[in-house]
Scaffold this motif. Structure first.
Motif: not given
Lengths: 261, 244
Positions: B81-91, B96-106, B136-142
């Motif tokens: 929804d347009k009323s939700m201000p959120i960047t792709a990175l924040d979303f 998720k309890k992961v480091k920003k570096k892992e996300i940037l790699n993905i 969906s790839l962040v946080d090592s799902p199985n």
């Protein structure tokens, strides 16, 4: 030196603005404006019960709103009627019952104070209730923030990530009920929803993250309380509408200045 | 759960408005499975996913899940929804309890690092889909569950997506459960196909399934013949050749 009744009013108003900042964002994101409105309408019934049975109106409001919110959620899940029809029925039914109960109680009640708020009559003891409500709601909201934002964006992703959405959503409703019970004294039943929605809608225009939107929304609420109370004293106008008027002016200014670019 | 089983569904039935949407479904998802559910519209594909993920309680049957199961889900009809201000990175980082570096790699792997500071509400359907996959790839799902993941992508986007899916399947050794309409691409990517038409019509390796009478019955002779041309060994990477 500020008069103590003005100081109490400002403390209460600031507390309410802080609560409204965070909760209001969710009301906007989850499109619950009408829900908030119905919830606040139902509070009059609680006030009436409180007065008739002789206990604190705030506690009466809290209990009735909680029952109302539970009933509403239950009926919404049953999907017998569309949401807005259901809300329209329950909101006005509870408002009518509330007014009938007050008129039958044979006690003099300043109905205007409940409909439009009466922030200038807040006592020193009551400010303690406002402060503790603000601290409690803010802490709880902070704890469930990320989960509630994710649920708001997409419930199924949240369920897949093992978030107990029923628990989080119920907690949110309880916080909303606390807000309504607290805010009735400030801006009144008819204007509560605007205290939630206008600051959040204005904050949306100048925020790039959910957290910042909540903080900006809270700050805009505080500004409107300070200016609104001041305006009501110097112009001798009712305080509740004065606060909402200032909020609307802020919202319009932000909207106009954003459109310019 | 023993035998590397992640999810075990037994005799699942769903009845809605007196119509049996799912009939007696038995399905087991193991570690490192790559299963694609195929089927015509209204076959109950999304409902099966909903039951397996716990969004919907089936009328009959049992679903057992491994205790260490960590699911990542990409929904079919994701909108913001347009009323939700959120960047792709924040979303992506949300809850998720992961480091920003892992996300940037993905994001680098997916070639979408330029999207990270954009608001979700301004992204196109395809871009949004990629952000969902990245999340969906962040946080090592199985177990990765994807409901029609390429519906908003153009043809080259689809090719890239399936190549990428293959890559993460082998590199990360995770299980994938997917609902898809891209039959030709599925055949060349997935390890097991389940054909669903309210009940499981047939299931097995993609190369064999196209010869199954039930598959031919479901999708037609011409289609089955065409599909058999797409038989691939999924370790081979000759998507370019096919296009020649």
């Amino acid at each position: 030196m500020i008069d103590s009744f003005i100081l109490n009013a400002l403390i209460a108003g600031i507390c309410v603005s802080i609560i409204a900042g965070g909760l209001g964002c969710f009301i906007v994101w989850r499109k619950m404006a009408y829900f908030g409105d119905s919830l606040s309408h139902s509070s009059l019934f609680g006030i009436a019960i409180g007065i008739v049975l002789g206990f604190n109106a705030t506690i009466g409001t809290f209990i009735t709103c909680l029952i109302f919110a539970t009933l509403l959620t239950f009926l919404q899940n049953k999907k017998i009627l569309s949401n807005d029809t259901l809300l329209g029925i329950l909101a006005h039914a509870s408002l009518s019952i509330g007014i009938i109960a007050i008129s039958l109680s044979n006690q003099y009640i300043n109905l205007d104070a409940y409909l439009f708020g009466d922030i200038l009559t807040v006592t020193k003891e009551e400010t303690l209730w406002f402060i503790s409500s603000a601290i409690f709601v803010s802490c709880m909201l902070f704890l469930i923030w990320e989960k509630l934002v994710l649920i708001t964006i997409n419930e199924n992703i949240a369920i897949a990530e093992k978030i107990n959405i029923k628990l989080i959503q119920s907690l949110f409703l309880v916080l909303l009920v606390i807000f309504v019970a607290t805010c009735v004294r400030i801006v009144g039943i008819l204007l509560i929803t605007s205290m939630l929605i206008i600051p959040a809608a204005a904050a949306r225009q100048i925020s790039r993250s959910p957290g910042k939107m909540a903080i900006v929304s809270g700050l805009l609420g505080i500004i409107s309380i300070l200016v609104g109370v001041y305006l009501s004293i110097i112009a001798d106008i009712p305080t509740g509408p004065s606060i909402i008027f200032v909020l609307t002016a802020i919202f319009t200014l932000i909207l106009l200045s954003i459109r310019r670019y | 759960m023993k035998n590397n089983i992640l999810i075990e569904a037994e005799n699942i039935s769903v009845i809605r408005d007196k119509k049996e949407i799912l009939q007696d479904i038995n399905l087991t998802i193991h570690n490192k499975d790559f299963i694609t559910i195929l089927g015509p519209n209204g076959a109950g594909k999304s409902m099966l996913l909903k039951c397996l993920l716990g969004f919907f309680k089936p009328n009959n049957g049992h679903i057992k899940k491994s205790e260490d199961l960590k699911i990542s889900y990409t929904p079919q009809d994701f909108t913001i929804d347009k009323s939700m201000p959120i960047t792709a990175l924040d979303f992506i980082m949300l809850n998720k309890k992961v480091k920003k570096k892992e996300i940037l790699n993905i994001l680098n792997e997916l070639n979408i690092e330029d999207l990270i500071h954009k608001q979700l509400s301004v992204l196109s359907g395809g871009e949004l889909q990629k952000i969902l996959i990245a999340r969906s790839l962040v946080d090592s799902p199985n177990l990765l569950v994807l409901d029609e993941p390429t519906q908003n992508l153009d043809v080259s986007g689809q090719l890239n997506f399936y190549k990428f899916l293959n890559k993460i399947y082998y590199e990360r050794e995770i299980s994938i459960l997917m609902v898809s309409h891209d039959l030709h691409m599925v055949i060349s990517t997935t390890k097991k196909v389940i054909c669903l038409s309210n009940h499981i019509c047939c299931s097995g390796e993609p190369s064999k399934i196209t010869q199954d009478p039930e598959f031919i019955n479901l999708f037609g002779h011409e289609f089955a013949d065409m599909m058999s041309l797409y038989k691939h060994d999924i370790n081979h990477n000759h998507i370019g050749k096919d296009n020649d």
